[in-house]
Design a protein around this motif. Structure first.
Motif, PDB file in Angstrom:
ATOM      1  N   HIS A   1       2.198  10.725   2.422  1.00 27.17           N
ATOM      2  CA  HIS A   1       2.267  11.802   1.440  1.00 27.17           C
ATOM      3  C   HIS A   1       3.342  12.822   1.749  1.00 27.17           C
ATOM      4  O   HIS A   1       3.947  13.378   0.851  1.00 27.17           O
ATOM      5  CB  HIS A   1       0.910  12.484   1.367  1.00 27.17           C
ATOM      6  CG  HIS A   1       0.698  13.245   0.097  1.00 27.17           C
ATOM      7  ND1 HIS A   1       1.109  12.774  -1.135  1.00 27.17           N
ATOM      8  CD2 HIS A   1       0.133  14.436  -0.144  1.00 27.17           C
ATOM      9  CE1 HIS A   1       0.790  13.653  -2.054  1.00 27.17           C
ATOM     10  NE2 HIS A   1       0.202  14.669  -1.496  1.00 27.17           N
ATOM     11  N   THR A   2       3.612  13.096   3.005  1.00 32.80           N
ATOM     12  CA  THR A   2       4.562  14.147   3.337  1.00 32.80           C
ATOM     13  C   THR A   2       5.902  13.582   3.798  1.00 32.80           C
ATOM     14  O   THR A   2       6.752  14.328   4.271  1.00 32.80           O
ATOM     15  CB  THR A   2       3.989  15.059   4.438  1.00 32.80           C
ATOM     16  OG1 THR A   2       3.599  14.242   5.552  1.00 32.80           O
ATOM     17  CG2 THR A   2       2.795  15.827   3.926  1.00 32.80           C
ATOM     18  N   TYR A   3       6.098  12.286   3.644  1.00 34.77           N
ATOM     19  CA  TYR A   3       7.358  11.672   4.010  1.00 34.77           C
ATOM     20  C   TYR A   3       8.279  11.624   2.802  1.00 34.77           C
ATOM     21  O   TYR A   3       7.876  11.873   1.687  1.00 34.77           O
ATOM     22  CB  TYR A   3       7.127  10.267   4.557  1.00 34.77           C
ATOM     23  CG  TYR A   3       6.669  10.248   5.992  1.00 34.77           C
ATOM     24  CD1 TYR A   3       5.566  10.981   6.401  1.00 34.77           C
ATOM     25  CD2 TYR A   3       7.342   9.511   6.945  1.00 34.77           C
ATOM     26  CE1 TYR A   3       5.148  10.974   7.711  1.00 34.77           C
ATOM     27  CE2 TYR A   3       6.918   9.484   8.264  1.00 34.77           C
ATOM     28  CZ  TYR A   3       5.818  10.220   8.643  1.00 34.77           C
ATOM     29  OH  TYR A   3       5.411  10.220   9.929  1.00 34.77           O
ATOM     30  N   GLY A   4       9.520  11.284   3.044  1.00 36.62           N
ATOM     31  CA  GLY A   4      10.499  11.239   1.967  1.00 36.62           C
ATOM     32  C   GLY A   4      10.130  10.243   0.900  1.00 36.62           C
ATOM     33  O   GLY A   4       9.532   9.213   1.170  1.00 36.62           O
ATOM     34  N   TYR A   5      10.480  10.572  -0.328  1.00 39.48           N
ATOM     35  CA  TYR A   5      10.186   9.725  -1.468  1.00 39.48           C
ATOM     36  C   TYR A   5      11.422   8.937  -1.880  1.00 39.48           C
ATOM     37  O   TYR A   5      12.548   9.419  -1.755  1.00 39.48           O
ATOM     38  CB  TYR A   5       9.768  10.579  -2.669  1.00 39.48           C
ATOM     39  CG  TYR A   5       8.486  11.346  -2.518  1.00 39.48           C
ATOM     40  CD1 TYR A   5       7.708  11.272  -1.378  1.00 39.48           C
ATOM     41  CD2 TYR A   5       8.045  12.154  -3.557  1.00 39.48           C
ATOM     42  CE1 TYR A   5       6.536  11.982  -1.269  1.00 39.48           C
ATOM     43  CE2 TYR A   5       6.869  12.884  -3.460  1.00 39.48           C
ATOM     44  CZ  TYR A   5       6.118  12.790  -2.319  1.00 39.48           C
ATOM     45  OH  TYR A   5       4.968  13.504  -2.221  1.00 39.48           O
TER      46      TYR A   5
ATOM     47  N   TRP B   1       7.846   6.460  -4.746  1.00 36.06           N
ATOM     48  CA  TRP B   1       6.916   5.933  -3.755  1.00 36.06           C
ATOM     49  C   TRP B   1       7.279   6.491  -2.391  1.00 36.06           C
ATOM     50  O   TRP B   1       8.407   6.881  -2.118  1.00 36.06           O
ATOM     51  CB  TRP B   1       6.907   4.408  -3.743  1.00 36.06           C
ATOM     52  CG  TRP B   1       8.073   3.773  -3.039  1.00 36.06           C
ATOM     53  CD1 TRP B   1       9.280   3.465  -3.582  1.00 36.06           C
ATOM     54  CD2 TRP B   1       8.135   3.377  -1.657  1.00 36.06           C
ATOM     55  NE1 TRP B   1      10.093   2.904  -2.631  1.00 36.06           N
ATOM     56  CE2 TRP B   1       9.421   2.829  -1.444  1.00 36.06           C
ATOM     57  CE3 TRP B   1       7.237   3.422  -0.599  1.00 36.06           C
ATOM     58  CZ2 TRP B   1       9.816   2.324  -0.213  1.00 36.06           C
ATOM     59  CZ3 TRP B   1       7.625   2.924   0.629  1.00 36.06           C
ATOM     60  CH2 TRP B   1       8.907   2.394   0.822  1.00 36.06           C
ATOM     61  N   SER B   2       6.286   6.506  -1.510  1.00 35.83           N
ATOM     62  CA  SER B   2       6.526   6.904  -0.129  1.00 35.83           C
ATOM     63  C   SER B   2       5.550   6.169   0.774  1.00 35.83           C
ATOM     64  O   SER B   2       4.551   5.625   0.309  1.00 35.83           O
ATOM     65  CB  SER B   2       6.370   8.425   0.061  1.00 35.83           C
ATOM     66  OG  SER B   2       5.006   8.796  -0.033  1.00 35.83           O
TER      67      SER B   2
ATOM     68  N   ASN C   1       0.802  -1.215   0.000  1.00 34.32           N
ATOM     69  CA  ASN C   1       0.000   0.000   0.000  1.00 34.32           C
ATOM     70  C   ASN C   1       0.840   1.273   0.000  1.00 34.32           C
ATOM     71  O   ASN C   1       0.615   2.184   0.801  1.00 34.32           O
ATOM     72  CB  ASN C   1      -0.953   0.023   1.192  1.00 34.32           C
ATOM     73  CG  ASN C   1      -2.066   1.031   1.017  1.00 34.32           C
ATOM     74  OD1 ASN C   1      -2.498   1.293  -0.097  1.00 34.32           O
ATOM     75  ND2 ASN C   1      -2.515   1.631   2.112  1.00 34.32           N
ATOM     76  N   PRO C   2       1.822   1.361  -0.891  1.00 30.72           N
ATOM     77  CA  PRO C   2       2.622   2.592  -0.937  1.00 30.72           C
ATOM     78  C   PRO C   2       1.847   3.725  -1.591  1.00 30.72           C
ATOM     79  O   PRO C   2       0.926   3.484  -2.386  1.00 30.72           O
ATOM     80  CB  PRO C   2       3.814   2.192  -1.805  1.00 30.72           C
ATOM     81  CG  PRO C   2       3.228   1.186  -2.753  1.00 30.72           C
ATOM     82  CD  PRO C   2       2.214   0.421  -1.951  1.00 30.72           C
ATOM     83  N   ASN C   3       2.217   4.954  -1.277  1.00 25.60           N
ATOM     84  CA  ASN C   3       1.789   6.091  -2.082  1.00 25.60           C
ATOM     85  C   ASN C   3       2.689   6.105  -3.314  1.00 25.60           C
ATOM     86  O   ASN C   3       3.906   5.922  -3.205  1.00 25.60           O
ATOM     87  CB  ASN C   3       1.959   7.394  -1.314  1.00 25.60           C
ATOM     88  CG  ASN C   3       0.883   7.593  -0.263  1.00 25.60           C
ATOM     89  OD1 ASN C   3      -0.009   6.749  -0.095  1.00 25.60           O
ATOM     90  ND2 ASN C   3       0.957   8.686   0.450  1.00 25.60           N
TER      91      ASN C   3
END
Lengths: 112, 108
Positions: A97-101, A93-94, A30-32
């Motif tokens: 949403h506001t974490y490192g990609y 991917w992260s 379930n990654p962004n």
């Protein structure tokens, strides 16, 4: 460990032809997922992001579309390419949403 | 308006000449500031994450620092292999913002 795969690395396509770029992520659930475009000498432009299967958000109106048919697969498409679609396309991917990609290796698309 | 600004746009250094890159931000609800290195024709590679003012991270010749309004990437005694574009990104609110990068060239 998590890995992200993006292909092809380079692509030369004529104007009006279709496009399909694929990105897959391994080692996480379930990654962004994100598609960015980077024009020469410019910053990263967010095109699409997805927080789950079938959930696509578009940031920029254009003739591109994105789909997420599986949890860890993200596809960028176009029915008819324009010259202005040329650029460097990056999948990322992260966890949130506001974490490192984490980025893929990129696709250099040249529309001729 | 939330935004991230990097300076300078380009920097040329002699090998061994230390310097700093700047990333200033006006993003509310900071959730993290991230530094990436990007080589030509490749995707950005993660370097550091900073979460709160006063925090510092180091990796080889690179050191990242964070204040409430900006971050610095200090490069000590750079080598030609440090040549790359360095990108700054900030997570805040429900968004993720990228700067336009600093292109660093280290001359032997």
């Amino acid at each position: 460990s998590q890995t992200i795969h993006q292909w092809p690395a380079t692509l030369v396509q004529p104007v009006g032809s279709p496009l399909s770029l694929e990105c897959t992520v391994e080692g996480t659930s379930n990654p962004n997922l994100y598609w960015y475009r980077q024009a020469a000498g410019r910053g990263l432009q967010l095109l699409f992001y997805s927080v789950g299967i079938g959930q696509i958000s578009s940031e920029v109106p254009q003739n591109l579309s994105a789909s997420r048919p599986q949890d860890r697969q993200f596809i960028l498409s176009s029915k008819k390419l324009l010259l202005s679609d040329s650029g460097f396309y990056l999948c990322a991917w992260s966890v949130r949403h506001t974490y490192g990609y984490t980025f893929g290796s990129g696709t250099r698309l040249t529309v001729v | 308006e939330d935004q991230v600004t990097q300076s300078p746009e380009a920097l040329r250094l002699q090998e061994g000449e230390s310097s700093s890159l700047n990333c200033s931000y006006t993003v509310s609800g900071l959730r993290g500031l991230f530094w990436y290195r990007q080589d030509p024709g490749k995707g950005p590679e993660f370097l550091f994450t900073l979460y709160s003012a006063g925090e510092e991270k180091e990796k080889e010749r690179l050191k990242a620092t964070l204040t409430k309004k900006e971050s610095f990437l200090h490069i000590t005694a750079p080598k030609p292999e440090d040549s790359a574009t360095y990108l700054c990104a900030v997570g805040g609110g429900n968004q993720f913002y990228f700067g336009t990068g600093t292109s660093l060239t280290v001359i032997p």
